[in-house]
Write a protein that holds these residues in place. Structure first.
Motif, mmCIF file in Angstrom:
data_model
loop_
_atom_site.group_PDB
_atom_site.id
_atom_site.type_symbol
_atom_site.label_atom_id
_atom_site.label_comp_id
_atom_site.label_asym_id
_atom_site.label_seq_id
_atom_site.Cartn_x
_atom_site.Cartn_y
_atom_site.Cartn_z
ATOM 1 N N TYR A 138 38.529 33.830 36.890
ATOM 2 C CA TYR A 138 37.396 34.430 37.603
ATOM 3 C C TYR A 138 36.397 33.360 38.026
ATOM 4 O O TYR A 138 35.912 33.348 39.168
ATOM 5 C CB TYR A 138 36.748 35.448 36.674
ATOM 6 C CG TYR A 138 35.446 36.069 37.116
ATOM 7 C CD1 TYR A 138 35.403 37.072 38.081
ATOM 8 C CD2 TYR A 138 34.243 35.682 36.509
ATOM 9 C CE1 TYR A 138 34.198 37.665 38.440
ATOM 10 C CE2 TYR A 138 33.043 36.283 36.855
ATOM 11 C CZ TYR A 138 33.022 37.269 37.830
ATOM 12 O OH TYR A 138 31.833 37.861 38.173
ATOM 13 N N MET A 145 39.802 50.523 33.783
ATOM 14 C CA MET A 145 40.152 49.190 33.283
ATOM 15 C C MET A 145 39.261 48.824 32.097
ATOM 16 O O MET A 145 39.731 48.264 31.104
ATOM 17 C CB MET A 145 39.975 48.147 34.388
ATOM 18 C CG MET A 145 40.916 48.271 35.562
ATOM 19 S SD MET A 145 40.560 46.969 36.797
ATOM 20 C CE MET A 145 41.354 47.671 38.254
ATOM 21 N N LEU A 155 34.384 39.792 30.419
ATOM 22 C CA LEU A 155 35.176 40.756 31.189
ATOM 23 C C LEU A 155 34.317 41.923 31.654
ATOM 24 O O LEU A 155 34.506 42.454 32.759
ATOM 25 C CB LEU A 155 36.347 41.273 30.339
ATOM 26 C CG LEU A 155 37.463 40.268 30.044
ATOM 27 C CD1 LEU A 155 38.392 40.820 28.971
ATOM 28 C CD2 LEU A 155 38.258 39.951 31.309
ATOM 29 N N VAL A 196 41.873 34.840 31.997
ATOM 30 C CA VAL A 196 41.358 35.685 33.078
ATOM 31 C C VAL A 196 39.919 35.309 33.414
ATOM 32 O O VAL A 196 39.535 35.224 34.588
ATOM 33 C CB VAL A 196 41.462 37.179 32.695
ATOM 34 C CG1 VAL A 196 40.784 38.060 33.738
ATOM 35 C CG2 VAL A 196 42.922 37.587 32.518
ATOM 36 N N LEU A 240 33.965 43.337 35.539
ATOM 37 C CA LEU A 240 34.225 44.720 35.946
ATOM 38 C C LEU A 240 32.953 45.405 36.430
ATOM 39 O O LEU A 240 33.000 46.219 37.364
ATOM 40 C CB LEU A 240 34.859 45.489 34.792
ATOM 41 C CG LEU A 240 36.271 45.033 34.427
ATOM 42 C CD1 LEU A 240 36.711 45.656 33.109
ATOM 43 C CD2 LEU A 240 37.261 45.394 35.526
ATOM 44 N N PHE A 294 40.559 41.432 41.068
ATOM 45 C CA PHE A 294 41.656 42.127 40.378
ATOM 46 C C PHE A 294 42.963 41.368 40.529
ATOM 47 O O PHE A 294 43.713 41.211 39.566
ATOM 48 C CB PHE A 294 41.812 43.551 40.903
ATOM 49 C CG PHE A 294 42.948 44.297 40.258
ATOM 50 C CD1 PHE A 294 42.878 44.683 38.926
ATOM 51 C CD2 PHE A 294 44.102 44.588 40.972
ATOM 52 C CE1 PHE A 294 43.929 45.353 38.311
ATOM 53 C CE2 PHE A 294 45.166 45.259 40.368
ATOM 54 C CZ PHE A 294 45.079 45.643 39.032
ATOM 55 N N THR A 302 42.806 36.954 27.693
ATOM 56 C CA THR A 302 41.533 37.250 28.355
ATOM 57 C C THR A 302 40.741 35.974 28.679
ATOM 58 O O THR A 302 40.101 35.920 29.739
ATOM 59 C CB THR A 302 40.689 38.226 27.521
ATOM 60 O OG1 THR A 302 40.573 37.754 26.175
ATOM 61 C CG2 THR A 302 41.325 39.608 27.524
ATOM 62 N N SER A 319 44.938 36.811 36.432
ATOM 63 C CA SER A 319 44.097 37.900 36.920
ATOM 64 C C SER A 319 44.084 39.086 35.970
ATOM 65 O O SER A 319 44.883 39.176 35.027
ATOM 66 C CB SER A 319 44.611 38.373 38.278
ATOM 67 O OG SER A 319 45.893 38.982 38.122
ATOM 68 N N LEU A 320 43.202 40.010 36.262
ATOM 69 C CA LEU A 320 43.187 41.282 35.541
ATOM 70 C C LEU A 320 44.511 42.007 35.709
ATOM 71 O O LEU A 320 45.040 42.593 34.755
ATOM 72 C CB LEU A 320 42.039 42.154 36.052
ATOM 73 C CG LEU A 320 40.633 41.739 35.622
ATOM 74 C CD1 LEU A 320 39.589 42.433 36.488
ATOM 75 C CD2 LEU A 320 40.397 42.066 34.150
ATOM 76 N N TYR A 379 46.980 40.466 33.467
ATOM 77 C CA TYR A 379 46.710 40.794 32.063
ATOM 78 C C TYR A 379 47.222 42.195 31.722
ATOM 79 O O TYR A 379 47.925 42.377 30.718
ATOM 80 C CB TYR A 379 45.220 40.698 31.770
ATOM 81 C CG TYR A 379 44.884 41.114 30.363
ATOM 82 C CD1 TYR A 379 45.109 40.260 29.289
ATOM 83 C CD2 TYR A 379 44.391 42.396 30.097
ATOM 84 C CE1 TYR A 379 44.837 40.657 27.982
ATOM 85 C CE2 TYR A 379 44.113 42.789 28.801
ATOM 86 C CZ TYR A 379 44.347 41.928 27.751
ATOM 87 O OH TYR A 379 44.084 42.330 26.464
#
Length: 408
Positions: free
Chosen positions: A28, A390, A246, A24, A250, A301, A21, A317-318, A321
């Motif tokens: 981002y 998610m 995160l 990620v 989202l 995403f 994470t 990326s998500l 992951y």
């Protein structure tokens, strides 16, 4: 204008290596930096064309400036996914992209067709023709002066800066209602000497360049907020516990998808048949504006971005992951949802390219237009549900993306 595609990514193989994470979250931040850097670069290119227009006014230099404005929009529209959830962006963005605006604050309007916010004392101030607005002296048009005029008199409709102020100064009012056609400002609004349309051409040029200067300064500031190795917002974000960061990602994706794009930018205009609530209303570029908003959500995403010059960025990326965690069903659901949204918005783009733009789609009695936009809204709602799924898969608290007060 080159379209970025989601569809080819749908057939990519699932990631095999473990993705963390923190990777990620850093990805981002890299996406944000690249997107804002691209927006800054396209704003500089726009400024160059605006300078050419003011220096040597003609139909050709006006057309070139319009083309540059259109080319500057995709990068910024893709950046709006970083707005929601990141207060430093949300607090800043109004100076760049606020809409709708009472354009009579800025310049002359057609009084027979001009609709403005009731009770707005700045709605006919016409800064370009007057050197005083209320008790404020505006004899010198600078970036700082224009920034101070935003929300003059407490009205959010008094937008003096940003992309849409520049758009209005290039196109003028769109007087076509629900019929075909965008704004048609004459190049002589910037002409010199006796060719000047209304005697305010030099001041109009100064306003245009001041608005552009401010846009560039604002974008440069936001690039700085996402640059690594600095004491800035990026440093704060990556220092957060991963789940909190995160959640911001989202929440931003879901809020732009649901409340802003499906709600404020499409549903409001469609329900009220209101061209005043069209996003890029002067240029009739709304179809691209919506398309690239959705593209920005998908970028987060998929962990990728393609710059205006064709350079590509790919980051953890998500999607990577979830695939590395073996959550293939969620990856498949997301691929399908983002693909459907892209396809329905592509139909809106094609409609505009074939001569039926957004302001025609929302016209009273246009059942085909209503069906097309209702499909887009439904796809965005379904996409938001997948984004909420998610969050659940990441064991985050209830995501509750901003619905802007709309029911879907």
């Amino acid at each position: 204008m080159k379209k970025l595609l989601i569809t080819p990514l749908l057939i990519c193989g699932l990631a095999q290596a473990d993705i963390t994470t923190p990777q990620v979250v850093n990805g981002y931040a890299d996406l944000a930096l690249t997107t804002y850097t691209d927006a800054h670069a396209t704003a500089l290119a726009l400024h160059s064309q605006l300078e050419a227009l003011v220096k040597d006014p003609s139909q050709q230099t006006l057309n070139n400036a319009k083309t540059a404005w259109i080319a500057a929009r995709p990068s910024y529209q893709q950046s709006e996914v970083f707005r929601f959830g990141n207060s430093i962006v949300d607090d800043w963005e109004g100076q760049l992209n606020a809409w709708p605006l009472d354009e009579g604050l800025i310049d002359y309007v057609n009084s027979d067709s001009y609709e403005h916010e009731l009770g707005n004392e700045g709605s006919t101030a016409n800064i370009i023709a007057n050197k005083k607005v209320g008790d404020l002296k505006v004899s010198r048009l600078s970036a700082k002066t224009l920034a101070n005029l935003n929300e003059f008199g407490g009205s959010e409709a008094n937008v003096a800066t940003g992309y849409h102020a520049i758009e209005f100064l290039l196109w003028g009012q769109d007087l076509n209602g629900h019929e075909a056609g965008a704004g048609n400002r004459p190049w002589t609004d910037y002409a010199k000497g006796d060719q000047c349309s209304d005697g305010n051409c030099k001041r109009r040029g100064k306003y245009l360049l001041a608005a552009s200067d401010l846009l560039i300064d604002d974008l440069e500031y936001m690039v700085g907020q996402w640059t690594p190795g600095e004491d800035n917002y990026r440093a704060e974000l990556v220092a957060l516990e991963s789940k909190e960061a995160l959640n911001k990602m989202l929440f931003g994706m879901g809020s732009l998808s649901l409340g802003e794009l499906a709600g404020e930018r499409i549903k409001v205009a469609l329900t009220a048949n209101s061209t005043e609530d069209e996003h890029d209303c002067f240029s009739d570029n709304t179809h691209n504006s919506h398309y690239y908003n959705a593209q920005g959500i998908a970028n987060v995403f998929y962990g990728r971005y393609e710059s205006a010059n064709g350079q590509s960025l790919s980051v953890p990326s998500l999607r990577d992951y979830f695939a590395s965690q073996g959550n293939y069903q969620l990856v498949s659901d997301a691929d399908a949802a983002f693909g459907k949204t892209q396809m329905s918005l592509t139909q809106v783009v094609k409609s505009a390219e074939q001569g039926v733009a957004f302001d025609q789609l929302i016209a009273p009695g246009n059942s085909q237009g209503k069906a097309l936009l209702t499909t887009v809204i439904g796809d965005l709602v379904n996409q938001t549900q997948v984004i909420e799924n998610m969050a659940q898969a990441l064991e985050l608290s209830q995501l509750s993306p901003d619905d802007a007060g709309h029911e879907f």
